[in-house]
Design an enzyme around this catalytic site. Structure first.
Site, mmCIF file in Angstrom:
data_model
loop_
_atom_site.group_PDB
_atom_site.id
_atom_site.type_symbol
_atom_site.label_atom_id
_atom_site.label_comp_id
_atom_site.label_asym_id
_atom_site.label_seq_id
_atom_site.Cartn_x
_atom_site.Cartn_y
_atom_site.Cartn_z
ATOM 1 N N GLU A 1 0.774 -1.360 -0.037
ATOM 2 C CA GLU A 1 0.159 -0.058 0.125
ATOM 3 C C GLU A 1 0.911 1.232 0.039
ATOM 4 O O GLU A 1 0.468 2.389 0.713
ATOM 5 C CB GLU A 1 -0.943 -0.165 1.260
ATOM 6 C CG GLU A 1 -2.264 -0.021 0.980
ATOM 7 C CD GLU A 1 -2.779 0.125 -0.464
ATOM 8 O OE1 GLU A 1 -2.990 -0.884 -1.232
ATOM 9 O OE2 GLU A 1 -2.773 1.326 -1.014
HETATM 10 C C1 LIG Z 1 2.238 -9.606 0.455
HETATM 11 C C2 LIG Z 1 2.065 -8.478 -0.403
HETATM 12 C C3 LIG Z 1 0.784 -8.460 -1.072
HETATM 13 C C4 LIG Z 1 0.580 -7.301 -1.944
HETATM 14 N N1 LIG Z 1 -0.658 -6.804 -2.309
HETATM 15 C C5 LIG Z 1 -0.861 -6.099 -3.452
HETATM 16 C C6 LIG Z 1 -1.830 -5.880 -4.104
HETATM 17 O O1 LIG Z 1 -3.047 -6.669 -3.794
HETATM 18 N N2 LIG Z 1 -2.075 -5.210 -5.232
HETATM 19 C C7 LIG Z 1 -1.120 -4.636 -5.663
HETATM 20 O O2 LIG Z 1 -1.033 -3.985 -6.851
HETATM 21 N N3 LIG Z 1 0.192 -4.851 -4.970
HETATM 22 C C8 LIG Z 1 0.312 -5.513 -4.168
HETATM 23 N N4 LIG Z 1 1.491 -5.425 -3.580
HETATM 24 C C9 LIG Z 1 2.563 -4.722 -4.015
HETATM 25 C C10 LIG Z 1 3.126 -3.831 -2.918
HETATM 26 O O3 LIG Z 1 2.191 -2.793 -3.047
HETATM 27 C C11 LIG Z 1 4.589 -3.274 -3.394
HETATM 28 O O4 LIG Z 1 5.280 -4.445 -2.817
HETATM 29 C C12 LIG Z 1 5.026 -2.115 -2.926
HETATM 30 O O5 LIG Z 1 4.187 -0.940 -3.383
HETATM 31 C C13 LIG Z 1 6.608 -1.713 -3.133
HETATM 32 O O6 LIG Z 1 6.965 -1.876 -4.431
HETATM 33 P P1 LIG Z 1 8.211 -2.913 -4.750
HETATM 34 O O7 LIG Z 1 7.916 -4.396 -4.008
HETATM 35 O O8 LIG Z 1 8.264 -2.850 -6.240
HETATM 36 O O9 LIG Z 1 9.390 -2.202 -3.986
HETATM 37 P P2 LIG Z 1 10.399 -1.153 -4.768
HETATM 38 O O10 LIG Z 1 9.386 -0.073 -5.491
HETATM 39 O O11 LIG Z 1 11.290 -1.792 -5.572
HETATM 40 O O12 LIG Z 1 10.880 -0.445 -3.551
HETATM 41 C C14 LIG Z 1 12.091 -1.003 -2.857
HETATM 42 C C15 LIG Z 1 12.786 0.165 -1.909
HETATM 43 O O13 LIG Z 1 13.002 1.181 -2.523
HETATM 44 C C16 LIG Z 1 12.371 2.400 -2.017
HETATM 45 N N5 LIG Z 1 11.764 3.236 -3.220
HETATM 46 C C17 LIG Z 1 11.321 2.904 -4.143
HETATM 47 N N6 LIG Z 1 11.129 4.201 -4.880
HETATM 48 C C18 LIG Z 1 11.298 5.212 -3.955
HETATM 49 C C19 LIG Z 1 11.684 6.652 -4.282
HETATM 50 N N7 LIG Z 1 11.016 7.122 -5.286
HETATM 51 N N8 LIG Z 1 12.026 7.322 -3.229
HETATM 52 C C20 LIG Z 1 12.378 6.850 -2.094
HETATM 53 N N9 LIG Z 1 12.544 5.388 -2.025
HETATM 54 C C21 LIG Z 1 12.014 4.637 -2.780
HETATM 55 C C22 LIG Z 1 11.260 1.640 -1.480
HETATM 56 O O14 LIG Z 1 10.537 2.518 -0.203
HETATM 57 C C23 LIG Z 1 11.738 0.327 -0.850
HETATM 58 O O15 LIG Z 1 12.258 0.398 0.294
HETATM 59 C C24 LIG Z 1 1.786 -6.426 -2.531
HETATM 60 C C25 LIG Z 1 2.926 -7.040 -1.759
HETATM 61 C C26 LIG Z 1 3.039 -7.722 -0.943
HETATM 62 C C27 LIG Z 1 4.655 -8.120 -0.692
#
Ligand SMILES: Cc1cc2nc3c(=O)[nH]c(=O)nc-3n(C[C@H](O)[C@H](O)[C@H](O)COP(=O)(O)OP(=O)(O)OC[C@H]3O[C@@H](n4cnc5c(N)ncnc54)[C@H](O)[C@@H]3O)c2cc1C
Length: 575
Positions: A433
């Site tokens: 989220e």
């Molecule tokens: C169990 C689970 C359930 C989920 N359910 C859903 C769902 O129902 N629907 C859905 O659409 N998604 C879902 N997600 C996805 C979730 O919303 C994403 O994992 C989350 O938004 C983070 O994206 P990412 O995993 O690609 O991490 P990344 O975006 O790769 O982030 C990695 C790190 O980099 C940091 N970062 C990234 N961009 C920036 C920036 N611009 N500035 C500073 N820091 C940054 C982040 O804070 C984090 O610490 C789910 C994830 C999990 C693990």
């Protein structure tokens, strides 16, 4: 000791701390009388305590699995889901026009809190459906509302949100799923979505996916994203289930926690979809769902904190180790609960859970007052409090469940006690989220575009409470007033930074510092309402004396700027 939903705590916080009477005094929510609130809390608590809590271990030990392309849920989950829907709890805040109860969001917070504490992995399903319902209420065309909303509100069908793709996580604008107009009002949706919570299940009915995708020739980034309803089964006009849509679950993720919640990789292969809202305005529509879900996820953290705390206290009151200062006194339990360090941990759990819950409910009140009055100040307040409620609620969930493991000693590391499950389950709440880092950046950028007006209005309110406390609780009132002044200075520093990266470098500590001070404000309000040196005043004193001072470190960190973060070169960091 089994989990017991904190009904009387909710009643106290609603009545004395977050001003819920403002909400129930409006015409829109006149039905939310104290009797109605009492009846709802009592009924939901019964369901959470007696039906959902016994399922929690099943979800952990017997995870959802994929069999022949269909998700089979953990033992007992289908019955638990049925019980949730029979109570009508999914539609508590939904519009009565389509079968909802039309009650305040603040009360949905209680439902989601009790559900998360008792069985977070199952409670996540209705949480998503609630956000889905709200997005449709605001953005769907009438025919879609007529067809989908009654079924979603009753829980016969469930809803998901599909944003994330392998290359598009926090950067939603990088998504590449496609939507091709078919010339008949429908769109062919193609692409892969990952991490889709409750993307499939065996509870029956339909599964309605809200999917973000791009039209041909759409602008790059978030400006070219549209939102589509893509159901698992294409419904007939009478709402019965028609043919299967062209989508499938490719696989399920193996996760650290919430094993009972199926996290799906979804593939859409020219699946039939319908536009929700306007073309290329999908992010605005999805934000309705995301804001709802952000508060809901903060509440998940708080629910888990409550569950972990109750679990740890029960263990502490049973475990005997060594002599304690209370041995031989009427107060003494003869257990580890009487050791000073265990007291410190338990009191921290209790004080932080209260603070996070009060902040989240204050956010709920802001959302309800926005809906009831349309007042811009309420809108800004709710928007400002949402990232705090999400990030602080989830950090508290993580910290409190960690303390829960610690209080169990070695048994905390042994899965059978269940302490570790709370800690594993809640970890994701700081990630999904919008990670807590993204929440904090939203707070210091978008939510401060008013030059800090909303932040300062909240600080004024904190100082007014501190002034009121000076006569009755001078030590506490003074400490809270001083902390509010430090927060005001940090806020001035933030808003003075034209370069956003300067703000981003301190965004998380700023959010945490703000939450610490706001938490003190609500503790003080609870103490003032109690009126004598009762347990709430003593808990407030603990928080203000021992936990509030953390704001000084957080806010000093918040105002350092970005330069030193880049002082170490990449080579030096990775050496
Ligand atoms: C169990 C689970 C359930 C989920 N359910 C859903 C769902 O129902 N629907 C859905 O659409 N998604 C879902 N997600 C996805 C979730 O919303 C994403 O994992 C989350 O938004 C983070 O994206 P990412 O995993 O690609 O991490 P990344 O975006 O790769 O982030 C990695 C790190 O980099 C940091 N970062 C990234 N961009 C920036 C920036 N611009 N500035 C500073 N820091 C940054 C982040 O804070 C984090 O610490 C789910 C994830 C999990 C693990």
């Amino acid at each position: 000791m089994p989990y017991r939903s904190p009904v009387s705590e909710y009643k106290f916080v609603l009545e004395h701390v977050v001003g819920f009477s403002d909400v129930s005094s409006t015409d829109t929510y006149a039905e939310a009388t104290p009797d109605t609130v009492d009846a709802i809390l009592t009924e939901v608590a019964k369901l959470a305590d007696e039906v959902m809590a016994p399922l929690n271990r099943n979800g952990d030990l017997d995870p959802a699995r994929l069999e022949n392309g269909v998700v089979r849920t953990s033992k007992g989950f289908a019955d638990g889901y049925k019980a949730m829907t029979e109570g009508g709890w999914l539609g508590l805040a939904a519009t009565p026009e389509y079968g909802g109860m039309g009650l305040p969001q603040t009360l949905s917070c209680a439902v989601n809190d009790f559900f998360a504490a008792s069985c977070m992995s199952l409670g996540l399903n209705p949480l998503l459906t609630q956000g889905h319902i709200e997005a449709l209420e605001h953005h769907a065309p009438d025919w879609m509302k007529d067809l989908y909303l009654p079924k979603l509100i009753s829980g016969e069908w469930s809803g998901t949100m599909n944003l994330t793709e392998p290359q598009a996580g926090s950067d939603v604008g990088a998504l590449t799923s496609k939507a091709e107009p078919q010339g008949d009002g429908t769109y062919a949706i193609s692409g892969q979505k990952i991490y889709i919570s409750w993307g499939d299940h065996d509870f029956g009915g339909n599964i309605c996916h809200l999917v973000l995708a791009r039209l041909p020739d759409a602008a790059p980034g978030t400006k070219g994203i549209s939102l589509f309803m893509v159901p698992k089964y294409i419904p007939n006009e009478d709402g019965s289930l028609g043919e299967a849509n062209s989508l499938r679950v490719v696989s399920l993720e193996h996760k650290l926690g919430i094993h009972g919640s199926p996290t799906c990789v979804m593939e859409y292969d020219r699946a039939t979809g319908w536009l929700v809202g306007e073309e290329n305005k999908g992010m605005a529509a999805m934000f309705t769902m995301m804001n709802n879900a952000r508060l809901g996820v903060g509440i998940q953290g708080i629910g888990i904190a409550e569950g972990a705390m109750q679990h740890a206290i029960a263990y502490a009151m049973d475990r005997k180790q060594g002599r304690t200062p209370l041995d031989g006194t009427p107060e003494g339990t003869g257990t580890i609960l009487d050791h000073a360090d265990v007291r410190r941990m338990v009191a921290t759990m209790k004080a932080d859970t209260f603070a996070a819950r009060a902040i989240a409910l204050a956010c709920g009140v802001g959302i309800d007052m926005t809906a009831a009055t349309g007042d811009k100040a309420w809108t800004a307040r709710a928007a400002f409090l949402t990232p705090i409620a999400k990030a602080f609620g989830t950090e508290v969930g993580i910290r409190v469940s960690e303390l829960g493991v610690q209080i169990h000693g070695g048994m905390g590391f042994i899965e059978e006690t269940g302490a570790a499950q709370y800690s594993r389950d809640v970890r994701v709440t700081a990630i999904y989220e919008g990670t807590n880092g993204i929440q904090a950046m939203d707070m210091v950028a978008r939510k401060m575009m008013d030059g800090g007006e909303t932040a300062n209005a909240i600080i004024d309110e904190i100082e007014a409470t501190a002034e009121e406390a000076r006569a009755k609780l001078p030590d506490l009132g003074e400490a809270v007033w001083q902390s509010a002044e430090t927060l005001r200075e940090a806020t001035e520093w933030m808003t003075a930074q034209g370069e956003l990266n300067e703000r981003f470098a301190g965004a998380v500590p700023y959010l945490m510092g703000f939450a610490r001070v706001l938490g003190a404000h609500y503790h003080l309000k609870a103490a003032l309402a109690e009126g004598d040196n009762g347990p709430r005043t003593r808990l407030a004193r603990f928080y203000i004396t021992r936990l509030l001072p953390e704001h000084i470190g957080h806010l000093a960190h918040a105002t350092c700027g970005a330069e030193d973060l880049y002082a170490l070169t990449t080579d030096e960091l990775t050496a």
